[in-house]
Scaffold this active site. Structure first.
Site, PDB file in Angstrom:
ATOM      1  N   ASP A 197       0.907  -1.145   0.000  1.00 29.34           N
ATOM      2  CA  ASP A 197       0.000   0.000   0.000  1.00 29.34           C
ATOM      3  C   ASP A 197       0.945   1.193   0.000  1.00 29.34           C
ATOM      4  O   ASP A 197       1.570   1.495   1.022  1.00 29.34           O
ATOM      5  CB  ASP A 197      -0.870   0.007   1.261  1.00 29.34           C
ATOM      6  CG  ASP A 197      -1.811   1.195   1.281  1.00 29.34           C
ATOM      7  OD1 ASP A 197      -1.410   2.284   0.838  1.00 29.34           O
ATOM      8  OD2 ASP A 197      -2.949   1.040   1.739  1.00 29.34           O
ATOM      9  N   HIS A 198       1.081   1.858  -1.144  1.00 31.33           N
ATOM     10  CA  HIS A 198       2.182   2.822  -1.247  1.00 31.33           C
ATOM     11  C   HIS A 198       2.024   4.001  -0.284  1.00 31.33           C
ATOM     12  O   HIS A 198       3.000   4.687   0.009  1.00 31.33           O
ATOM     13  CB  HIS A 198       2.416   3.272  -2.694  1.00 31.33           C
ATOM     14  CG  HIS A 198       1.419   4.266  -3.209  1.00 31.33           C
ATOM     15  ND1 HIS A 198       0.189   3.904  -3.665  1.00 31.33           N
ATOM     16  CD2 HIS A 198       1.482   5.615  -3.363  1.00 31.33           C
ATOM     17  CE1 HIS A 198      -0.464   4.977  -4.068  1.00 31.33           C
ATOM     18  NE2 HIS A 198       0.302   6.044  -3.895  1.00 31.33           N
ATOM     19  N   HIS A 260      -5.606   2.780   1.277  1.00 33.70           N
ATOM     20  CA  HIS A 260      -4.904   3.971   1.775  1.00 33.70           C
ATOM     21  C   HIS A 260      -5.618   4.657   2.943  1.00 33.70           C
ATOM     22  O   HIS A 260      -5.001   4.996   3.954  1.00 33.70           O
ATOM     23  CB  HIS A 260      -4.736   5.003   0.657  1.00 33.70           C
ATOM     24  CG  HIS A 260      -4.193   4.438  -0.622  1.00 33.70           C
ATOM     25  ND1 HIS A 260      -3.229   3.466  -0.650  1.00 33.70           N
ATOM     26  CD2 HIS A 260      -4.470   4.716  -1.922  1.00 33.70           C
ATOM     27  CE1 HIS A 260      -2.949   3.170  -1.917  1.00 33.70           C
ATOM     28  NE2 HIS A 260      -3.689   3.916  -2.705  1.00 33.70           N
TER      29      HIS A 260
HETATM   30  P1  NDP Z   1      -0.601  -1.631 -16.908  1.00 33.44           P
HETATM   31  O1  NDP Z   1      -1.989  -1.575 -17.436  1.00 33.44           O
HETATM   32  O2  NDP Z   1       0.373  -0.629 -17.378  1.00 33.44           O
HETATM   33  O3  NDP Z   1      -0.101  -3.114 -17.196  1.00 33.44           O
HETATM   34  C1  NDP Z   1       1.190  -3.597 -16.816  1.00 33.44           C
HETATM   35  C2  NDP Z   1       1.649  -4.629 -17.813  1.00 33.44           C
HETATM   36  O4  NDP Z   1       0.863  -5.784 -17.708  1.00 33.44           O
HETATM   37  C3  NDP Z   1       1.541  -4.192 -19.244  1.00 33.44           C
HETATM   38  O5  NDP Z   1       2.601  -3.386 -19.637  1.00 33.44           O
HETATM   39  C4  NDP Z   1       1.525  -5.521 -19.957  1.00 33.44           C
HETATM   40  O6  NDP Z   1       2.839  -6.004 -20.078  1.00 33.44           O
HETATM   41  C5  NDP Z   1       0.790  -6.386 -18.976  1.00 33.44           C
HETATM   42  N1  NDP Z   1      -0.628  -6.439 -19.365  1.00 33.44           N
HETATM   43  C6  NDP Z   1      -1.492  -5.420 -19.443  1.00 33.44           C
HETATM   44  N2  NDP Z   1      -2.720  -5.820 -19.815  1.00 33.44           N
HETATM   45  C7  NDP Z   1      -2.634  -7.139 -19.969  1.00 33.44           C
HETATM   46  C8  NDP Z   1      -3.558  -8.117 -20.315  1.00 33.44           C
HETATM   47  N3  NDP Z   1      -4.821  -7.838 -20.607  1.00 33.44           N
HETATM   48  N4  NDP Z   1      -3.133  -9.385 -20.363  1.00 33.44           N
HETATM   49  C9  NDP Z   1      -1.879  -9.683 -20.071  1.00 33.44           C
HETATM   50  N5  NDP Z   1      -0.948  -8.767 -19.728  1.00 33.44           N
HETATM   51  C10 NDP Z   1      -1.315  -7.515 -19.674  1.00 33.44           C
HETATM   52  O7  NDP Z   1      -0.716  -1.650 -15.310  1.00 33.44           O
HETATM   53  P2  NDP Z   1       0.007  -0.741 -14.242  1.00 33.44           P
HETATM   54  O8  NDP Z   1       1.462  -0.793 -14.472  1.00 33.44           O
HETATM   55  O9  NDP Z   1      -0.669   0.560 -14.172  1.00 33.44           O
HETATM   56  O10 NDP Z   1      -0.381  -1.480 -12.884  1.00 33.44           O
HETATM   57  C11 NDP Z   1       0.167  -2.721 -12.513  1.00 33.44           C
HETATM   58  C12 NDP Z   1      -0.411  -3.139 -11.162  1.00 33.44           C
HETATM   59  O11 NDP Z   1      -0.099  -2.156 -10.214  1.00 33.44           O
HETATM   60  C13 NDP Z   1      -1.927  -3.281 -11.137  1.00 33.44           C
HETATM   61  O12 NDP Z   1      -2.254  -4.306 -10.225  1.00 33.44           O
HETATM   62  C14 NDP Z   1      -2.388  -1.930 -10.609  1.00 33.44           C
HETATM   63  O13 NDP Z   1      -3.651  -2.039  -9.982  1.00 33.44           O
HETATM   64  C15 NDP Z   1      -1.295  -1.664  -9.605  1.00 33.44           C
HETATM   65  N6  NDP Z   1      -1.125  -0.239  -9.304  1.00 33.44           N
HETATM   66  C16 NDP Z   1      -0.694   0.624 -10.265  1.00 33.44           C
HETATM   67  C17 NDP Z   1      -0.486   1.948  -9.956  1.00 33.44           C
HETATM   68  C18 NDP Z   1       0.035   2.894 -10.992  1.00 33.44           C
HETATM   69  O14 NDP Z   1       0.364   4.024 -10.590  1.00 33.44           O
HETATM   70  N7  NDP Z   1       0.130   2.509 -12.243  1.00 33.44           N
HETATM   71  C19 NDP Z   1      -0.739   2.475  -8.596  1.00 33.44           C
HETATM   72  C20 NDP Z   1      -1.180   1.482  -7.666  1.00 33.44           C
HETATM   73  C21 NDP Z   1      -1.352   0.169  -8.017  1.00 33.44           C
HETATM   74  P3  NDP Z   1       3.351  -6.846 -21.352  1.00 33.44           P
HETATM   75  O15 NDP Z   1       2.547  -6.409 -22.538  1.00 33.44           O
HETATM   76  O16 NDP Z   1       4.792  -6.459 -21.432  1.00 33.44           O
HETATM   77  O17 NDP Z   1       3.146  -8.245 -21.010  1.00 33.44           O
HETATM   78  C1  BG6 Z   2      -3.643   4.633  -6.274  1.00 29.93           C
HETATM   79  C2  BG6 Z   2      -5.025   4.700  -6.862  1.00 29.93           C
HETATM   80  O1  BG6 Z   2      -3.556   3.576  -5.369  1.00 29.93           O
HETATM   81  O2  BG6 Z   2      -3.373   5.841  -5.583  1.00 29.93           O
HETATM   82  C3  BG6 Z   2      -5.157   5.886  -7.775  1.00 29.93           C
HETATM   83  O3  BG6 Z   2      -5.253   3.510  -7.592  1.00 29.93           O
HETATM   84  C4  BG6 Z   2      -4.757   7.153  -7.071  1.00 29.93           C
HETATM   85  O4  BG6 Z   2      -6.479   6.008  -8.262  1.00 29.93           O
HETATM   86  C5  BG6 Z   2      -3.404   6.986  -6.415  1.00 29.93           C
HETATM   87  O5  BG6 Z   2      -4.696   8.180  -8.032  1.00 29.93           O
HETATM   88  C6  BG6 Z   2      -3.074   8.191  -5.541  1.00 29.93           C
HETATM   89  O6  BG6 Z   2      -1.755   8.069  -5.113  1.00 29.93           O
HETATM   90  P1  BG6 Z   2      -0.882   9.377  -4.820  1.00 29.93           P
HETATM   91  O7  BG6 Z   2       0.399   8.832  -4.296  1.00 29.93           O
HETATM   92  O8  BG6 Z   2      -0.762  10.093  -6.125  1.00 29.93           O
HETATM   93  O9  BG6 Z   2      -1.655  10.163  -3.824  1.00 29.93           O
END
Ligand code: NDP
Ligand code: BG6
Length: 511
Positions: A197-198, A260
């Site tokens: 949980d960041h 959070h």
């Molecule tokens: P992305 O949507 O950017 O997906 C990450 C990677 O997963 C993609 O680059 C792809 O890699 C692979 N991927 C995406 N969709 C699919 C699919 N349908 N099937 C198979 N592989 C897929 O996600 P995020 O990086 O935003 O998030 C990753 C995790 O972190 C999630 O659980 C999200 O809830 C969590 N998270 C993200 C935050 C953020 O700031 N982004 C904040 C808090 C939590 P490739 O094509 O190389 O296989």
């Molecule tokens: C993530 C949520 O966990 O926290 C996002 O999935 C939200 O919807 C984000 O925007 C907020 O994080 P921060 O660090 O930007 O306050």
């Protein structure tokens, strides 16, 4: 009265930081948003600060790609955050890539080969951290395949460690969270699982513990005798951005409250652990979460404790239903405000008001502790109105710091009183930007310190509260109950959120 910047001097030794033992890091979803916006930059900054292991390697894993293209992408990302060409290339030189379908065998066979070869090259002794930066429905399947491939086994003469980092959301409700946990635990022990949980890695959130438990000043006041209520606000200026696919199925309660918001509440309200040890700390967190009074199950009653909203067009910005990827009739909440009660001795009768939303007036997260008024104002006949109660504000972001309002005499020959804000501002005192939460959390994963990670019982306790609400919303919506209030983008949320506090004779602070 005007706010005054207090003159703060910092004493004490700078803290010694520990460097983890050599290890490898495998990032699943290495082409994704999280990997490039947070994980790779954080690892790089740790290296710059001399906090990465003396020897380490990073392996990206994904459906397609190779080492050359991954290295090029890493360099672009690092240069994008201001890294020099040489240091970016040096970091990228430690990176490799393994490709294959997440649910096939090839990827895991390739990973096994790469890990073995690189562990030998980098003398990591087999220590390895797996990070699931993947869509949530892949978390359990990937963990189980890692397990089946023997990659999570902690064995060998040197007793190498293997750990898995899981990103939120941990399930969609209590049942799915338990199922995810069951599947993770079929291949891992709890001490190998790092649920991130960041918010727990944010500098100012960690400071809650030090502030409360390293100062004699606050503890005697930190209870129902002296505190009137607590407000926790996490306001975002941004809308759903490009995450509609995920967000429209989640909503604010799952996205922000289950994790959070409730984790911050637990830190503010928990009892002191005997020592700052992971399980003692987490025991207190879970005790507090279990003391939260369940919210009413009857829809009309729930509406009086929890307000949900969705942003509509405002201030030149689109409404939620106009956002790309959002259904035109979506009833997903982008805002929630709740009154929570903690049923224990310390907090009996003290409301905790929590609110969070997207497209609010500005980005600000704060925890405000509102004290009770003085029992009797001796200045009452001289000064109109009674003394304003003290408020202690922990500013989580973006202006990290602490502020306390006190009543003071205005200069002059008359007896005039005003509220004075004493402010400690993180950047001006420490002269540096607070580190990115992921830096601290990644470091702790490598060091094997689970203090700032969510244990499964705490995750379940939070889901219990939230799942009750989700079920009532679902049942209530079918009967036309459980209002979804609109609020204009750029505002502070629906008026009903104000009414929630007004009903108790209080009002939200404007942060
Ligand atoms: P992305 O949507 O950017 O997906 C990450 C990677 O997963 C993609 O680059 C792809 O890699 C692979 N991927 C995406 N969709 C699919 C699919 N349908 N099937 C198979 N592989 C897929 O996600 P995020 O990086 O935003 O998030 C990753 C995790 O972190 C999630 O659980 C999200 O809830 C969590 N998270 C993200 C935050 C953020 O700031 N982004 C904040 C808090 C939590 P490739 O094509 O190389 O296989
Ligand atoms: C993530 C949520 O966990 O926290 C996002 O999935 C939200 O919807 C984000 O925007 C907020 O994080 P921060 O660090 O930007 O306050």
């Amino acid at each position: 009265m005007d706010a005054v910047r207090a003159d703060v001097e910092l004493h004490g030794e700078p803290c010694g930081e520990t460097r983890p033992a050599p290890c490898g890091l495998v990032i699943f979803g290495a082409s994704g948003d999280l990997a490039h916006r947070k994980l790779l930059p954080s690892l790089f900054r740790l290296q710059r600060r001399g906090l990465m292991p003396e020897s380490f390697f990073v392996l990206g894993a994904g459906r397609s790609g190779d080492t050359a293209s991954f290295r090029a992408a890493v360099i672009r990302t690092l240069e994008g955050i201001g890294a020099g060409a040489a240091e970016a290339a040096d970091f990228a030189g430690r990176c490799g890539f393994a490709a294959g379908a997440y649910e096939g065998d090839e990827l895991y066979a390739a990973l096994a080969r790469e890990i073995e070869a690189r562990s030998a090259d980098h003398r990591t002794g087999g220590n390895c951290l797996f990070y699931l930066a993947l869509p949530p429905d892949l978390h359990a399947p990937v963990a189980q395949r890692l397990g089946a491939a023997g990659l999570l086994r902690e064995s060998g003469e040197e007793a190498a460690w293997r750990r898995l980092v899981v990103e939120k959301p941990f399930g969609r409700d209590l049942a799915s969270a338990r199922e995810l946990d069951r599947r993770l635990k079929s291949v891992l022990g709890e001490r190998q699982i790092y649920r991130i949980d960041h918010y727990l890695g944010k500098e100012t959130v960690q400071n809650i513990m030090m502030f409360r438990f390293a100062n004699r000043l606050f503890e005697p006041l930190w209870n129902r005798e002296h505190i009137d209520h607590v407000q926790i606000t996490v306001a975002e200026g941004v809308g759903v951005e490009n995450r509609a696919g995920y967000y429209d199925r989640a909503g604010c309660l799952r996205d922000m409250f289950q994790n959070h918001m409730l984790q911050m509440l637990a830190l503010v309200a928990m009892e002191p652990p005997a020592r700052m040890e992971a399980d003692l700390h987490r025991d207190e967190m879970v005790k507090l979460l279990r003391a939260l009074r369940p919210l009413p199950r009857e829809p009309a009653e729930l509406d009086r404790s929890l307000v949900r909203g969705q942003y509509t067009p405002g201030a030149g910005m689109a409404g939620y239903r106009e956002e790309a990827g959002v259904a035109a009739d979506s009833v997903t909440e982008t805002f929630a405000a709740a009154r929570l009660m903690v049923d224990n001795w310390r907090w009996s009768g003290v409301p905790f008001y929590l609110r969070s939303g997207k497209r609010l007036a500005r980005r600000v997260s704060e925890i405000a502790i509102a004290f009770k008024p003085v029992p009797h104002s001796i200045f009452a006949p001289l000064v109109p109105g009674s003394a304003a109660p003290n408020v202690l504000v922990l500013n989580v972001q973006p202006e990290e710091g602490i502020a306390v309002t006190v009543e003071a005499k205005r200069p002059g020959t008359k007896t005039c009183m005003g509220s004075l804000t004493l402010r400690f501002d993180y950047r001006s005192v420490f002269g540096v930007e607070p580190p990115e939460a992921y830096e601290r959390l990644l470091l702790d994963c490598m060091l094997g310190d689970q203090t700032l990670f969510v244990r499964s019982d705490a995750m379940e306790a939070a889901w219990e509260l939230v799942t009750g609400v989700l079920e009532t919303w679902q049942a209530g919506s079918a009967r036309g109950a459980c209002t979804l209030h609109g609020y204009p983008a750029g505002s502070w949320g629906p008026p009903a959120a104000g009414a929630l506090l007004a009903a108790d004779g209080r009002r939200w602070r404007t942060p």
